[in-house]
Design a protein around this motif. Structure first.
Motif: not given
Length: 513
Positions: A75-80
């Motif tokens: 949650x909150x991340x744009x990339x893995x």
């Protein structure tokens, strides 16, 4: 029988202290069939009605309500995270590679570039195309926005977009819910902010990627980009539950058995590909969060607004006992990507406090690399002299151990189940013949014979049990939930455990000794 007994001892000791607030370990198992249903029911009964939702049995299906998106993020991340990126690459590789594992020239590099571009296009950077929020898709999210009085930003519509005037992005909703402390709801909203399989096609057509790879012409007389698109479009058509935002929600379960019998066929190249995909997807669904480490909170891709939240989460995950079991390991062995992922998990498991085991009927089902990485081999029975010789060779057994394997493992009987274990420890190697003895309750719960399994299934009445085999709102899939009470927690917040099994050979790859 053997492995489940080890699991049982750990589980029931934790469950017995459940009234004192002690958490269960995080245990997960990919299985074929209902053999573990009795075990789940026994654990649920021990936990009592207030905590029964912490142990669930899910029959995976290719049906609405069972959608799982491999591109979901923390949650909150744009990339893995790095290890998540590896798993995604392996999954897409299975989709877009011949099942013999020989990728087309340049395809491996294309996977990584396309996946990175798909995530980039879902952000607000120049040239990006973030996904638009629309009311009615996630009622729980809509209700929270109104209840909390969240003020969401509006953006100028993209050039040529006549359908959206001043749109709000799903990513805006995620950010607002995080700011309000609603991380679980933010996780639900984020499922609509990340890429799905269809987005890989647009990413492959991005100018930078298209110019780099479109000049590669394959023996099929199509460009590499065209071949990639063909594979992805075929996957979208064949596996619709893999190409939509996630709907399957495992809630706050800590003990999970995922039955792949309906979705892991055998007998053809197409069936082998699907089975490999389902093992990879199952591993993601129940074990993705097993491989979290506090140091990941300091990565550059970690947004500041969730850094401390994830640092606390990742620390708890690392310190929690976790175990992941893969039954019927012979099924995905035709796909080298699955073995590659397993070896990576075993190697990383020590750092992340994860134990893994791989169970099959023949020792040849385990690759040499997987056997080499394992710290224990559990041998329950040999089918014939040929299998005994193969096992002795694969596991590098001593002459004394070879004699035991050939002559002292008749299988379970009235006096228990003999088994032979080879363990590597810091101080040396141990080889020991032992006998596993169970009481009648455990024997009944763990028996996997066809007659016992069929009888137990009828007695447990799966249709009647289904509402109780899920999450706290009593449903496995939020799409099927009409109560509005389904918890908005993303899949994989829990962890795993399990060991060998009554049968023949088990490769018990416990990462970390």
């Amino acid at each position: 029988m053997l492995g489940n007994t080890i699991l049982l001892g750990l589980l029931l000791s934790s469950a017995a202290m459940g009234n004192n607030g002690v958490k269960l370990p995080l245990l997960a198992k990919l299985d074929i069939g209902h053999a573990s249903l009795g075990f789940i029911e026994m654990v649920r009964n021990a936990l009592g009605p207030d905590r029964a939702h912490e142990a669930i049995f899910v029959e995976m299906q290719m049906a609405p309500g069972f959608e799982v998106n491999i591109f979901d993020l923390q949650v909150g991340l744009e990339y893995p995270l790095p290890l998540e990126e590896v798993a995604i690459d392996n999954f897409v590789s299975i989709l877009a590679t011949p099942i013999d594992g020989q990728p087309f020239e340049g395809m491996d590099q294309l996977f990584g570039d396309v996946i990175a571009e798909a995530y980039r296009q879902c952000t607000g950077v120049a040239g990006g195309n973030p996904k638009h929020y629309r009311e009615g898709i996630e009622p729980l999210v809509d209700e929270a926005i109104h209840r909390l009085g969240l003020q969401l930003p509006h953006h100028a519509a993209a050039e040529g977009d006549l359908d959206s005037a001043d749109p709000t992005w799903w990513r805006d909703v995620v950010t607002a819910l995080i700011a309000a402390g609603e991380h679980r709801l933010a996780g639900i909203a984020q499922r609509h902010a990340v890429p799905v399989l269809q987005d890989l096609i647009a990413a492959a057509r991005a100018p930078e990627i298209f110019n780099r790879y479109s000049k590669i012409v394959l023996p099929t007389h199509e460009t590499l980009i065209d071949a990639f698109e063909r594979y992805i479009m075929a996957a979208i058509k064949k596996y619709p539950t893999l190409s939509e935002p996630t709907q399957l929600d495992l809630g706050d379960a800590r003990i999970i058995v995922l039955d792949l019998a309906r979705v892991a066929p055998q007998g053809s190249e197409s069936a082998n590909r699907q089975t490999a995909l389902m093992y990879m997807l199952g591993r993601y669904l129940i074990g993705r969060n097993f491989f979290l480490h506090p140091e990941y909170a300091d990565l550059p891709i970690m947004p500041e607004n969730v850094r401390e939240y994830h640092r606390s989460r990742f620390t708890e995950m690392k310190e929690t006992i976790k175990r992941l079991d893969f039954e019927e390991w012979h099924r995905p062995k035709e796909a080298p990507q699955v073995d590659k992922q397993a070896i990576r998990d075993v190697r990383e498991g020590r750092k992340h406090n994860v134990q893994l085991s791989f169970i099959s009927q023949r020792s040849g089902d385990f690759s040499a690399d997987l056997v080499g990485q394992s710290t224990a081999r559990w041998i329950l029975k040999c089918g014939d002299e040929r299998e005994a010789n193969e096992m002795i060779e694969n596991f590098k057994l001593t002459p004394a151990s070879a004699y035991v394997v050939r002559n002292r493992l008749p299988g379970p009987g009235r006096n228990g189940a003999p088994f032979f274990v080879v363990m590597n420890a810091a101080e040396g190697k141990y080889e020991q013949l032992l006998v596993n003895v169970l009481g009648p309750i455990e024997l009944w719960a763990f028996s996997s014979t066809p007659n016992d399994t069929a009888l137990r299934s009828r007695l447990l009445c799966p249709d009647a049990l289904k509402p109780r085999l899920a999450v706290s709102c009593h449903c496995v899939s939020r799409r099927e939930c009409g109560t509005g009470a389904c918890p908005p927690q993303g899949p994989g917040d829990e962890k795993l455990v399990s060991s060998g099994r009554t049968g023949t050979a088990g490769c018990h790859g416990r990462s970390g000794g």
